[in-house]
Design a protein around this motif. Structure first.
Motif, PDB file in Angstrom:
ATOM      1  N   VAL A  94      13.733 -15.673  -2.945  1.00  0.00           N
ATOM      2  CA  VAL A  94      12.520 -15.084  -3.558  1.00  0.00           C
ATOM      3  C   VAL A  94      13.171 -13.401  -3.635  1.00  0.00           C
ATOM      4  N   ILE A  95      13.081 -12.896  -4.835  1.00  0.00           N
ATOM      5  CA  ILE A  95      13.554 -11.475  -4.841  1.00  0.00           C
ATOM      6  C   ILE A  95      12.516 -10.694  -5.911  1.00  0.00           C
ATOM      7  N   VAL A  96      11.995  -9.927  -5.017  1.00  0.00           N
ATOM      8  CA  VAL A  96      11.002  -8.904  -5.405  1.00  0.00           C
ATOM      9  C   VAL A  96      11.477  -7.359  -5.536  1.00  0.00           C
ATOM     10  N   LYS A  97      11.288  -6.774  -7.077  1.00  0.00           N
ATOM     11  CA  LYS A  97      11.569  -5.515  -7.241  1.00  0.00           C
ATOM     12  C   LYS A  97      10.382  -4.748  -7.592  1.00  0.00           C
ATOM     13  N   LEU A  98       9.816  -3.555  -6.763  1.00  0.00           N
ATOM     14  CA  LEU A  98       8.680  -3.098  -7.132  1.00  0.00           C
ATOM     15  C   LEU A  98       9.047  -1.624  -7.729  1.00  0.00           C
ATOM     16  N   GLU A  99       8.094  -1.092  -8.588  1.00  0.00           N
ATOM     17  CA  GLU A  99       8.289   0.196  -9.123  1.00  0.00           C
ATOM     18  C   GLU A  99       8.635   1.309  -8.280  1.00  0.00           C
ATOM     19  N   ASN A 100       9.628   2.140  -8.432  1.00  0.00           N
ATOM     20  CA  ASN A 100       9.753   3.139  -7.920  1.00  0.00           C
ATOM     21  C   ASN A 100      10.523   2.998  -6.286  1.00  0.00           C
ATOM     22  N   VAL A 101      10.775   1.689  -6.200  1.00  0.00           N
ATOM     23  CA  VAL A 101      11.425   1.316  -4.740  1.00  0.00           C
ATOM     24  C   VAL A 101      12.764   0.988  -5.306  1.00  0.00           C
ATOM     25  N   SER A 102      13.855   1.596  -4.677  1.00  0.00           N
ATOM     26  CA  SER A 102      15.391   1.276  -4.983  1.00  0.00           C
ATOM     27  C   SER A 102      16.014   0.027  -4.871  1.00  0.00           C
ATOM     28  N   LYS A 103      15.661  -0.568  -3.566  1.00  0.00           N
ATOM     29  CA  LYS A 103      16.094  -1.829  -3.175  1.00  0.00           C
ATOM     30  C   LYS A 103      15.341  -2.995  -3.487  1.00  0.00           C
ATOM     31  N   GLU A 104      15.859  -4.147  -3.680  1.00  0.00           N
ATOM     32  CA  GLU A 104      14.953  -5.431  -3.823  1.00  0.00           C
ATOM     33  C   GLU A 104      14.782  -5.919  -2.564  1.00  0.00           C
ATOM     34  N   ILE A 105      13.709  -6.669  -2.383  1.00  0.00           N
ATOM     35  CA  ILE A 105      13.160  -7.356  -1.296  1.00  0.00           C
ATOM     36  C   ILE A 105      13.581  -8.789  -1.487  1.00  0.00           C
ATOM     37  N   THR A 106      14.330  -9.339  -0.516  1.00  0.00           N
ATOM     38  CA  THR A 106      15.005 -10.889  -0.694  1.00  0.00           C
ATOM     39  C   THR A 106      14.352 -11.731   0.399  1.00  0.00           C
ATOM     40  N   LEU A 107      13.758 -13.061   0.126  1.00  0.00           N
ATOM     41  CA  LEU A 107      13.361 -13.865   1.236  1.00  0.00           C
ATOM     42  C   LEU A 107      14.370 -15.094   0.845  1.00  0.00           C
ATOM     43  N   LYS A 108      14.651 -15.957   2.011  1.00  0.00           N
ATOM     44  CA  LYS A 108      15.525 -16.981   2.079  1.00  0.00           C
ATOM     45  C   LYS A 108      14.920 -18.229   2.540  1.00  0.00           C
ATOM     46  N   LEU A 109      14.436 -19.223   1.817  1.00  0.00           N
ATOM     47  CA  LEU A 109      13.617 -20.353   1.976  1.00  0.00           C
ATOM     48  C   LEU A 109      14.499 -21.626   2.138  1.00  0.00           C
ATOM     49  N   TRP A 151       0.958  -1.100   0.004  1.00  0.00           N
ATOM     50  CA  TRP A 151       0.091   0.053   0.050  1.00  0.00           C
ATOM     51  C   TRP A 151       0.851   1.264   0.098  1.00  0.00           C
ATOM     52  N   PRO A 152       0.426   2.090  -0.985  1.00  0.00           N
ATOM     53  CA  PRO A 152      -0.369   2.150  -1.936  1.00  0.00           C
ATOM     54  C   PRO A 152       0.107   1.221  -3.127  1.00  0.00           C
ATOM     55  N   CYS A 153      -0.729   0.772  -3.779  1.00  0.00           N
ATOM     56  CA  CYS A 153      -0.620  -0.211  -4.868  1.00  0.00           C
ATOM     57  C   CYS A 153       0.710   0.270  -5.951  1.00  0.00           C
ATOM     58  N   LYS A 154       1.490  -0.697  -6.158  1.00  0.00           N
ATOM     59  CA  LYS A 154       2.566  -0.557  -6.967  1.00  0.00           C
ATOM     60  C   LYS A 154       2.693  -1.636  -8.148  1.00  0.00           C
ATOM     61  N   LYS A 155       3.568  -1.389  -9.034  1.00  0.00           N
ATOM     62  CA  LYS A 155       3.718  -2.217 -10.108  1.00  0.00           C
ATOM     63  C   LYS A 155       4.967  -3.149  -9.601  1.00  0.00           C
ATOM     64  N   ILE A 156       4.891  -4.536  -9.931  1.00  0.00           N
ATOM     65  CA  ILE A 156       5.956  -5.429  -9.741  1.00  0.00           C
ATOM     66  C   ILE A 156       7.013  -5.269 -10.918  1.00  0.00           C
ATOM     67  N   GLU A 157       8.041  -5.033 -10.846  1.00  0.00           N
ATOM     68  CA  GLU A 157       9.015  -4.888 -12.192  1.00  0.00           C
ATOM     69  C   GLU A 157       9.552  -6.211 -12.251  1.00  0.00           C
ATOM     70  N   HIS A 158       9.715  -6.989 -11.319  1.00  0.00           N
ATOM     71  CA  HIS A 158      10.366  -8.301 -11.683  1.00  0.00           C
ATOM     72  C   HIS A 158      10.098  -9.295 -10.567  1.00  0.00           C
ATOM     73  N   LEU A 159       9.674 -10.381 -10.685  1.00  0.00           N
ATOM     74  CA  LEU A 159       9.636 -11.433  -9.356  1.00  0.00           C
ATOM     75  C   LEU A 159      10.347 -12.690  -9.811  1.00  0.00           C
ATOM     76  N   LYS A 160      11.508 -12.647  -8.980  1.00  0.00           N
ATOM     77  CA  LYS A 160      12.336 -13.776  -9.533  1.00  0.00           C
ATOM     78  C   LYS A 160      12.610 -14.822  -8.068  1.00  0.00           C
ATOM     79  N   VAL A 161      12.486 -16.210  -8.545  1.00  0.00           N
ATOM     80  CA  VAL A 161      12.854 -17.150  -7.666  1.00  0.00           C
ATOM     81  C   VAL A 161      14.134 -18.073  -8.036  1.00  0.00           C
ATOM     82  N   ARG A 162      15.052 -18.319  -7.380  1.00  0.00           N
ATOM     83  CA  ARG A 162      16.050 -19.070  -7.693  1.00  0.00           C
ATOM     84  C   ARG A 162      16.574 -20.047  -6.671  1.00  0.00           C
ATOM     85  N   LEU A 163      16.691 -21.527  -6.819  1.00  0.00           N
ATOM     86  CA  LEU A 163      16.977 -22.342  -6.289  1.00  0.00           C
ATOM     87  C   LEU A 163      18.684 -22.434  -6.219  1.00  0.00           C
ATOM     88  N   ILE A 164      19.181 -22.407  -4.916  1.00  0.00           N
ATOM     89  CA  ILE A 164      20.697 -22.410  -4.850  1.00  0.00           C
ATOM     90  C   ILE A 164      21.291 -23.556  -3.941  1.00  0.00           C
TER      91      ILE A 164
END
Length: 348
Positions: free
Chosen positions: A327-342, A224-237
Motif C-alpha cells: 500500500v503506497i500513500v502520497k499526501l499533498e505537500n509531503v515529499s516522501k511516500e508512506i508504504t505498508l507491506k501486507l 491532522w491537519p487535513c491534507k489531500k491524497i495525491e494518489h493511493l496505490k495497491v500493488r500485489l507482488i
C-alpha cells in the motif's frame, strides 16, 4: 463360535497413468503422480511394471525404479562450453526385480508391482516462466520417476537405453487450513508542523470464489491537519527466492489498483478488491514468474500463478514463493511516500 471378518478399506483407483519404453517391451502403470511435500501419510508412490519377451531364466538382468529431482535455474539455450544451469539429485533408488510378488504369465510376460516410500521433506514442484520466449527444458524443480533395466556381463553393468521409461511426478505444497488469511500492518509518522501526524492502517484478506482467489485490501488513513491524497496505490507482488541465487528475490507485479486526488476530513477509509493474475506480465523487462505446474495444468494452457511455498528448506534445490500487498500513500505537500507491506498466503 464364528468370527466376523472386518472388511479392509480399499483405495479406489479412478485414473491410471501409462507410459511405454521406446522399444515397446516395457510399460509403466501408476495410479497417482502427486505426493505431499511434508505429509508423511501421502509420501508413497506405487505402480506396476509390465515387461514382455524377456528371458526369465537369465538372472544377469535387474529392474530398478528411481525418483530423481532436477533444479534448473537458467535457460537451456544459454548454456555454453559444457556449462549447465541445473542441479540433479537421486531422491530414492530401489531394485524391483528380482524381488517377491512377481507374476509370470504364459506368454513370457512379467508383471512387477512396486511401492516406493519417500522419507524426509521434499521441495515442492515449482515452474518458473522467463520473460522472453523459451522452449527448452522446464525451469524450476522437476521430479521424474524412472524405470530401467541393467544387465551384467563380466562384472560390467550395462544400461538398456531403449527400455527406459521416464514419467513426471509432482510434489505439492499442503494448503493452509484457514480459508481466510489476514495480514495487517500500520504506521504512524510525525510531520513537520507541531502536533501534525499521519497514521495509516491496512489489512489484506483472501476471499475464495470457486477456483479464483480475490485479495481484499482495506484500511484507513488518519491525518491532522487535513491534507489531500495525491494518489493511493495497491500493488500485489509475487517474490520468488531461488536457493542458487544470493541476490534476493525475483519480484513481479501480479495485481494493481489505485485512486487519485482524494479530499477527506480526519479519516479516509479505502477498500480494493484485486484478483492476482499473470496474463499481462509476459512482457520484456520482467523477472521470472512462478506459475502453477500440476498434472491437471500441463502444456501451458490457462496459466495460473503458483501458490505460496513457505515450507521449503534452505538447500540447493529449494524455491520459496511469497506474496504480499504493498500500500503506497502520497499526501499533498509531503515529499516522501508512506508504504505498508501486507503478506498473504495464496492457496492453489
Amino acid at each position: 463360535m464364528s468370527l466376523e471378518r472386518k472388511k479392509q478399506p480399499k483405495d479406489k483407483i479412478f485414473r491410471l497413468y501409462k507410459k511405454s519404453s521406446y522399444n515397446g517391451k516395457m510399460t509403466l502403470f501408476m495410479p497417482k503422480r502427486e505426493i505431499s511435500s511434508v505429509d508423511s501419510r501421502d509420501r508413497c508412490l506405487c505402480g506396476v511394471v509390465v515387461i514382455e519377451d524377456q528371458d526369465t531364466t537369465d538372472m544377469s538382468w535387474k529392474v530398478y525404479a528411481q525418483l530423481s529431482l532436477e533444479l534448473r535455474y537458467g535457460r537451456e539455450d544459454e548454456e555454453l562450453m559444457g556449462l549447465q544451469f541445473c542441479n540433479e539429485m537421486i531422491v530414492r533408488n530401489q531394485q524391483i526385480y528380482p524381488a517377491q510378488d512377481i507374476r509370470r504369465t504364459a506368454n513370457k510376460t512379467l508383471v512387477i508391482p512396486f511401492k516406493m516410500e519417500i522419507s524426509g521433506n521434499l521441495s515442492p514442484t515449482v515452474r518458473l516462466k522467463p520473460s522472453r520466449l523459451y522452449t527448452g527444458s522446464p525451469i524450476g524443480t522437476t521430479y521424474t520417476m524412472s524405470v530401467y533395466i541393467t544387465t551384467e556381463k563380466d562384472g560390467i553393468k550395462n544400461l538398456q537405453k531403449t527400455s527406459m521409461i521416464h514419467m513426471n511426478v509432482w510434489v505439492k505444497e499442503p494448503e493452509v487450513k484457514d480459508e481466510i488469511y489476514l495480514g495487517e500492518a500500520k504506521i504512524f509518522k510525525r510531520l513537520l508542523m507541531p502536533r501534525s501526524f499521519v497514521k495509516v492502517k491496512a489489512a489484506a484478506l483472501i476471499e475464495k470464489e470457486k477456483e479464483a482467489c480475490t485479495v481484499l485490501v482495506k484500511g484507513n488513513i488518519q491525518c491532522w491537519p487535513c491534507k489531500k491524497i495525491e494518489h493511493l496505490k495497491v500493488r500485489l507482488i509475487q517474490a520468488v527466492d531461488v536457493a542458487m541465487f544470493s541476490s534476493g528475490y525475483f519480484k513481479n507485479d501480479v495485481g494493481f489498483a489505485e485512486s487519485k486526488m482524494v479530499d477527506f476530513e480526519n479519516t479516509y477509509r479505502f477498500q480494493f478488491k484485486i484478483t492476482p493474475h499473470c496474463s499481462s506480465l509476459s512482457r520484456p523487462g520482467k523477472h521470472w514468474l512462478a506459475i502453477q505446474d500440476t498434472i491437471h495444468n500441463k502444456g501451458g494452457i490457462g496459466e495460473r500463478l503458483a501458490g505460496s511455498v513457505l515450507s521449503a528448506d534452505q538447500n540447493l534445490f529449494s524455491i520459496r514463493i511469497i506474496y504480499y500487498a504493498q500500500v503506497i500513500v502520497k499526501l499533498e505537500n509531503v515529499s516522501k511516500e508512506i508504504t505498508l507491506k501486507l503478506p498473504f498466503v495464496l492457496n492453489r
